[in-house]
Structure formats: structure tokens, C-alpha cells
Design an enzyme around this catalytic site. Structure first.
Site, short mmCIF file in Angstrom:
data_model
loop_
_atom_site.label_atom_id
_atom_site.label_comp_id
_atom_site.label_asym_id
_atom_site.label_seq_id
_atom_site.Cartn_x
_atom_site.Cartn_y
_atom_site.Cartn_z
N HIS A 48 0.82 -1.22 0.00
CA HIS A 48 0.00 0.00 0.00
C HIS A 48 0.85 1.27 0.00
O HIS A 48 0.69 2.13 -0.90
CB HIS A 48 -0.96 -0.01 1.19
N GLU A 76 1.49 5.04 12.85
CA GLU A 76 0.15 4.60 13.27
C GLU A 76 0.06 3.08 13.44
O GLU A 76 -0.60 2.60 14.37
CB GLU A 76 -0.89 5.07 12.25
N ASP A 77 0.71 2.32 12.55
CA ASP A 77 0.49 0.87 12.51
C ASP A 77 1.67 0.04 13.01
O ASP A 77 1.60 -1.19 13.00
CB ASP A 77 0.15 0.45 11.08
N ASP A 139 -3.10 8.46 -0.68
CA ASP A 139 -3.45 7.37 0.24
C ASP A 139 -4.92 7.01 0.09
O ASP A 139 -5.29 5.83 -0.03
CB ASP A 139 -3.15 7.83 1.67
N ASP A 260 -23.08 18.05 -23.24
CA ASP A 260 -21.63 17.99 -23.08
C ASP A 260 -21.15 16.64 -22.58
O ASP A 260 -20.17 16.55 -21.85
CB ASP A 260 -21.17 19.09 -22.11
#
Length: 727
Positions: A48, A76-77, A139, A260
Site C-alpha cells: 500500500h 500509526e500501525d 493514500d 456535453d
């Protein structure tokens, strides 16, 4: 997933000075820290951040941004700290990673109050360094591309709604059209799959029937431009499903009425070529009236520059065209990211690229949002106005000196005044549009020249909020009203305390209010007075705290009812130099007080302030046993002399031709201005008429009533009270 050398090659392709060692270290570190972590799809988690970094290379961002993308989830992880990031990768990267981490923790679709506070933090964070937003958008884009792997339908819907409400508009606000469009399409797929499938089927059918025509039209345009000696790249593009859906919803039209769905983009070498190409196209095919827009001379707030026109082209097709240069096209697609580039052995934010975009600040939209947030306000309004600033199209108007001001479409004169400066808005008393005085509610049109007529003292009526659409104007109005409310409730509380102390034979100036400040947890005397003015604390409570040994007779005198007085003991004055109706003070619709009436105030328990009643108002009986809410009031001399007040007379007149006209003439001759008239209880011989009249004072009203009674066709005239006055 991009391999390590592939990522570095992509960065070096636009930035030969990129720090390869730093990129290599970040790539390996991200893989090692995320280790065996898995995503919902079953892929290794480190795929990721690598994909996020790859997305940013398409936008040619700097090395620090790419490294931030690789590391954006490690704090964070994983057990990694900011200090460790700073030690290994430097302060700049650590700052960016921490910023993205904080944004990731904000739940933007929580309940309204938390959502507003988080949105406030979000916008302030990204306004300090827009690279934080670019990493967060990349992200979110990769997360949306893999959203189908999340098993919970509710979570998928929450993420898609958040994307549509917050992230896509933010991408648009900084001009990143490609990211915005893809986010909208991906969110639309999860939020309304039925509508998306229906539009997709219609588009497929259209491709089969008109796909060949698109190629023919592109070739025809190219041939015409080539013959005129204008090198150009011409290609057709198809409108996205969500864009079509939004237009169908906004304009309430059918799919077949859209002109359009297919548009053609003409890319030329220089700005002069844009206008030359426009001339060639307009000479070749008739243009559709009112469908031409010049965003080159007047760019959109997100720096978008292009010429737009619609013509009736080959085979009678309505063709929408966008004519721009390569530089304009890159800014249109990549927005703020287009301002980073490699030049002269360095890479960074380039001032020349900004000049090519018209010299406008590429972050001006974010700065507008920050101005909205600076004024604070109601949580739901904050979210509403932030989204409004991000979404609305524009109208361009001018100051008398020729300065261009861009506003959202639908903006009114007050929006213009506050866009020029907050002080200009606060002191606005009127407006001239193209040299003519116009109401403040007038909606501005492209090309209008707007001149604000200013007064000396800032006066912002509460109903001004309905005369604005921009978040900046509404937040400034709310700020001014809050400040005015605070000042008036403080004045109201101070006067009430003084009045209560005097009745008890005490003087506030001779004692300290510190015991009361401590008892009611007020930081200052003004805060205490404001609480008293709003009815949260009573003046007798303050009296009891400051004078704990007060005699019973003195206390009773302090709270004694003083309704029938001459007003000389009043410390509260209505209008002129005193309290302002509509903020902390309101006129009772049960009796409609006018200058000259003996008046009293009733402190409302809901925090609205004082309601003014005439001394003989029937509703005062409701407060007979509640001495604390009574306040003695008096009109200011200015109000007695200059005020225009509204009162209601109820007249019973004969049912005969011309009688109503006679009554109106009598009122006009007596100097009254009828603002409303209502007939009721109409019978064969008589009927009742309610006259709402602007008058100078109670004596003027009495004079008008006497003049009406003198008319032989008028049976009775009475001033409305109670339910009649409120009807």
C-alpha cells in the site's frame, strides 16, 4: 507493486537530483516495519505505501513527499515513533509523516460536532504544508481503488461518503482534477451502484452510436486549425458517470438533454494561439449564445485556465470545446502539483509555473477555508460552509478601481463586501452595482462593478446571514453577532447587578466581587455579568455571596417588584445608546411597545435576553410570582425623538364602497406608514381591519387612532394587545 529500482527511476525521470540513498532507505524501512502485516485483500501491507508513493510520482512530487508516502503508516500501525523517523530521515520527513498520521486519525464522518472539530484540524494542518494533503489524497485514492475488499458494507459506505464529501472537494479545491474525478467515480460506484450502472449503460449505447462521429469531429477540428497555421493536439473526452449524475440532479433534466457528454480538448502552443484557435472554430461553426467562458483572463480560484465554448459542429452536433496550452492543461489536471518541477539543477515549487498559471496563489482556496475556520461558529454550519467553499462554481466581479474578485455563483453584495475585507462587510449599509443603488440581496453577475456604501459604526443585523452564501461572510457575521451578544449581555448583567445592589442599599463600586467570581467559576467580572445577563446566574445570588450577612428587609427590597414606576430607577435603556433590539433584547409581539409607553423587561430563561413589554401587557400576569425576572426599563432620549416603531390598530368600519380607502388616507395624512393590512370578521354591515403602522411614538399612535375615530364610517379603533397584537 512498484519494485525499488522502478520507483527510484520514476522519481529521477523528473528530478535528477533526487536523493537515491534516502529513497532506498525509506523503501526498505517501510517493508521491514510493516513486515507480515496484511491488507483486507490479502496483499502484504507494505504494498500500500509503495503504491501511494507511485501515485505521487505521477504528479512529480519532491523526494520528501515520496519518502513520506512510503512511511505514512509506520507511526500509526507499527511501534515506530516520530523521533525515530526524525533520526533516520530528517526533520522535514518526520514533520510530514506526523501530519499525515494525525489526519489519518480524524474520523470525518462522525457526529456533527466531532466532524466539525476534526475538519477544522484537518484544514489547518494541510494549509501549513500542502504536501500533507497530496500524500493523504494519494493514500485515499489507493484505498478507494481497493475498497471492494473490505467485507463490511457499512464501513465501505462510510469511507465512500467521506471521500465524496471531503476528499474529492479538497482535491478540486487545489486543482487536482484527475484525483478528484477518480475519487468521485469510485465513491459513486459504492454509494449508488444502481444509478451508476444505468448511466454506464446509456454511455455504452452512446459510444456505439456516436463513437465514429467523435473521431470525425476531432479530425475536422484538426484540419481547420492546421489550415490556419495553428499547431494543435485535438482529442475527445467522455464525461464521467458521477459528473453526469450530478448534472442531472442539479439541473433536473434528462440524459438526452445533456449537450456535453462528449467534449473536445484543443491543446495549442501559446496563449495567443488559444484565442486564434477560438476565432477559427467560431468562423467554422456557429457558436451557442451564452456558452462562452474565458477562464484565461479570469482564472478560477483553483488556478484553472482555459477557453470554453460550445458550437453547433459537423452533423448538427452540439460540441463543447476547451482550448488551452500544455502548461494550462497540466495545471488543470494536476493542480497544485503542477507547480513542482526540475529546473537549473534544483527541484521544488517553481514561481515561474505559478506565473504561467496567471500569477495566482495555487493554495488560495485552502486559504479561504482557513479564513472560515478562524471565525469559528456553529459546528454544522462550519462543515456546510467548508464544503460550500470547495464546491461552488464562480462569478467574477470588479471593484470600482478594477480589482477582480471571484465569488461562488449565487453570491450577493454582502459576500463581495466581506471578500474585500471584514471591516468593509461589517460597516456595509448599501451597495451600488454598475452605478445604481441595489438591495443587498441582489445576486451578482459576471462583470458587475460593485461599490460598497459604508457607514461609520459596524452594525451587523442577525438576518444578514440569509443575504450571504460564502463561508467567509457568514462566519464573519456570526463572529460579529457573537461579540455583540457578549457585549450586550455583559452590559445587561452589569446594570441588573447595580440595580439590585442599589435597592438593597449597597454600591457595587465599594465591594469586591471576588467571592462571586469564585462561587460561580467566572474568570472575570465581565464573564460573571454575561452569565447574569443570560439568566444563568441571578443578581440576588451574587448579592447573597458578596453580602452573606444581609438583613432580610434589605434582601426583600432588592428583589421587590417595581413594575409601576416612573422609570427613573431604570439602569437599562432601550435603543439609541443602550441595548439593541434583536440581539439581547426583543420586543414582545403581545403588546408591540413603542416609544412613550411605560415599559418593563422580563428576563427569558432560555438565554435570549430581555423581552420588552408595556406595563399593562396581559402576559405580565404570568410572571407575577417570579420577582427575579423583572427588569425596570426606560426609553433612551434618542428613541423618544427619532425611533420609528411598529404598532397595530384594530378598526371596525362600515362595509361600504370607498371606506377602506378613506381610512388609509386618514392614516397617511396623520404621518403613519401602513406596512400591512388584514381584513377579518367581514359581515354585511361591518368588518374589522388590522392596520400595522410605523409610528414615531405612543403619542403619534394615539393621534392616528383619534383621527380614525373622527371618520363617521369608522365605528371603533383600539390598539391591539395580547393575542390580537401577536396574530
Amino acid at each position: 507493486m512498484l519494485r525499488q529500482y522502478e520507483l527510484i527511476e520514476k522519481v529521477r525521470s523528473y528530478d535528477p537530483t533526487a536523493d537515491e540513498a534516502l529513497l532506498n532507505r525509506a523503501y526498505v524501512y517501510a517493508m521491514r516495519m510493516h513486515g507480515a502485516q496484511k491488507r483486507a485483500s490479502g496483499d502484504p501491507y507494505f504494498a500500500h505505501p509503495i503504491e501511494v508513493a507511485g501515485i505521487l510520482t505521477d504528479y512529480r512530487l519532491d523526494t520528501a513527499s515520496i519518502v513520506t508516502a512510503l512511511l505514512h503508516d509506520v507511526i500509526e500501525d507499527t511501534p515506530v515513533t516520530r523521533e525515530q523517523i526524525e533520526t533516520l530521515f530528517g526533520d522535514e520527513v518526520a514533520e510530514l509523516v506526523e501530519g499525515v498520521t494525525k489526519l489519518s486519525k480524524l474520523q470525518l464522518t462522525a457526529e456533527h460536532t466531532r466532524q466539525a472539530e476534526n475538519l477544522r484540524k484537518f484544514i489547518l494542518a494541510i494549509s501549513r504544508d500542502v504536501r500533507v494533503l497530496m500524500v493523504k489524497l494519494a493514500d485515499r485514492l489507493h484505498n478507494m481503488r481497493t475498497l471492494q475488499h473490505i467485507p463490511s458494507p457499512a464501513k465501505r459506505e462510510r469511507i465512500a461518503r467521506e471521500t465524496l464529501d471531503i476528499y474529492a472537494p479538497l482535491a478540486r479545491s487545489i486543482g487536482c482534477h484527475r484525483i478528484c474525478t477518480e475519487l468521485e467515480e469510485l465513491a459513486f460506484e459504492h454509494l449508488n451502484p444502481v444509478a451508476r450502472d444505468a448511466i454506464s449503460r446509456r454511455l455504452e449505447a452512446l459510444r456505439q452510436s456516436q463513437g465514429g462521429a467523435v473521431a470525425v469531429v476531432s479530425g475536422e477540428i484538426s484540419t481547420r486549425l492546421e489550415a490556419a497555421g495553428i499547431p494543435a493536439r485535438v482529442f475527445g473526452r467522455e464525461k464521467g458517470a458521477f459528473s453526469i449524475w450530478r448534472k442531472l440532479q442539479r439541473k433536473t433534466i434528462g440524459f438526452s438533454q445533456l449537450s456535453d457528454i462528449y467534449a473536445f480538448r484543443v491543446i495549442v502552443d501559446g496563449e495567443d494561439d488559444c484565442y486564434r484557435a477560438l476565432g477559427v472554430i467560431h468562423r467554422a461553426w456557429p457558436s451557442v449564445p451564452e456558452r462562452f467562458k474565458d477562464y484565461i483572463s479570469t482564472p478560477k480560484r483553483n488556478n484553472y485556465r482555459s477557453l470554453h465554448t460550445t458550437v453547433v459542429g459537423p452533423r448538427g452536433m452540439r460540441i463543447e470545446m476547451q482550448i488551452r496550452t500544455e502548461a494550462m492543461d497540466r495545471v488543470a489536471e494536476d493542480g497544485v502539483a503542477a507547480h513542482w518541477r526540475y529546473k537549473d539543477k534544483s527541484y521544488g515549487f517553481d514561481a515561474e509555473a505559478q506565473a504561467a498559471a496567471g500569477g495566482r496563489d495555487p493554495l488560495i482556496n485552502l486559504r479561504h477555508l482557513v479564513q472560515v475556520l478562524e471565525h469559528g461558529g456553529d459546528a454544522e454550519e462550519l462543515v456546510e460552509h467548508a464544503k460550500l467553499e470547495m464546491y461552488l462554481d464562480q462569478v467574477f466581479v470588479f471593484t470600482p478601481k478594477g480589482r477582480l474578485v471571484s465569488l461562488p455563483r449565487g453570491a450577493m453584495s454582502l459576500d463581495f463586501a466581506y471578500a474585500v475585507h471584514t471591516d468593509v462587510g461589517d460597516t456595509c449599509i448599501g451597495v451600488k452595482i454598475n452605478g445604481e443603488l441595489k438591495p443587498l440581496r441582489t445576486e451578482l453577475q459576471n462583470g458587475d462593478v460593485v461599490e460598497v456604501v459604508r457607514g461609520g459604526k459596524p452594525v451587523v443585523p442577525p438576518d444578514w446571514r440569509s443575504l450571504t452564501v460564502t463561508g467567509r461572510a457568514r462566519s464573519a457575521i456570526r463572529r460579529h453577532i457573537r461579540q455583540t451578544e457578549k457585549e450586550e449581555f455583559t452590559r445587561l448583567g452589569r446594570a441588573t447587578v447595580d440595580q439590585t445592589f442599589e435597592r438593597a442599599g449597597k454600591a457595587r463600586s465599594q465591594v469586591s466581587l471576588r467571592p462571586a467570581l469564585d462561587r460561580f467559576a467566572a474568570p472575570s467580572e465581565d464573564e460573571l455579568f454575561e452569565s447574569i445577563g443570560r439568566g444563568r446566574v441571578t443578581p440576588t445570588q451574587v448579592l447573597d455571596v458578596v453580602f452573606p450577612g444581609l438583613k432580610a428587609a434589605e434582601r426583600e427590597a432588592a428583589v421587590a417588584q417595581r413594575r409601576i414606576e416612573d422609570g427613573k430607577s431604570a439602569r437599562l435603556y432601550v435603543r439609541g445608546g443602550g441595548l439593541t433590539p434583536g440581539v439581547s433584547l426583543h420586543f414582545g409581539d403581545c403588546c408591540n411597545p413603542v416609544p412613550g409607553d411605560r415599559i418593563v423587561g422580563i428576563l427569558e430563561t432560555d438565554g435570549r435576553g430581555l423581552t420588552v413589554h408595556t406595563i399593562d401587557c396581559e402576559r405580565l400576569a404570568t410572571f407575577e410570582d417570579n420577582e427575579e425576572v423583572w427588569r425596570d426599563l426606560q426609553w433612551t432620549p434618542e428613541a423618544e425623538r427619532n425611533t420609528i416603531a411598529r404598532a397595530r390598530l384594530i378598526a371596525t368600519v362600515r362595509n361600504a364602497p370607498g371606506v377602506l380607502g378613506q381610512a388609509c388616507t386618514v392614516i397617511g395624512d396623520a404621518g403613519g406608514n401602513i406596512v400591512n393590512l388584514r381584513m377579518r370578521y367581514r359581515q354585511q354591515d361591518f368588518f374589522d381591519v388590522d392596520f400595522d403602522i410605523d409610528v414615531k411614538d405612543a403619542r403619534h399612535l394615539t393621534h392616528i387612532a383619534a383621527a380614525l375615530r373622527a371618520n363617521p364610517s369608522v365605528e371603533t379603533v383600539d390598539r391591539a394587545k395580547g393575542e390580537d397584537a401577536a396574530a
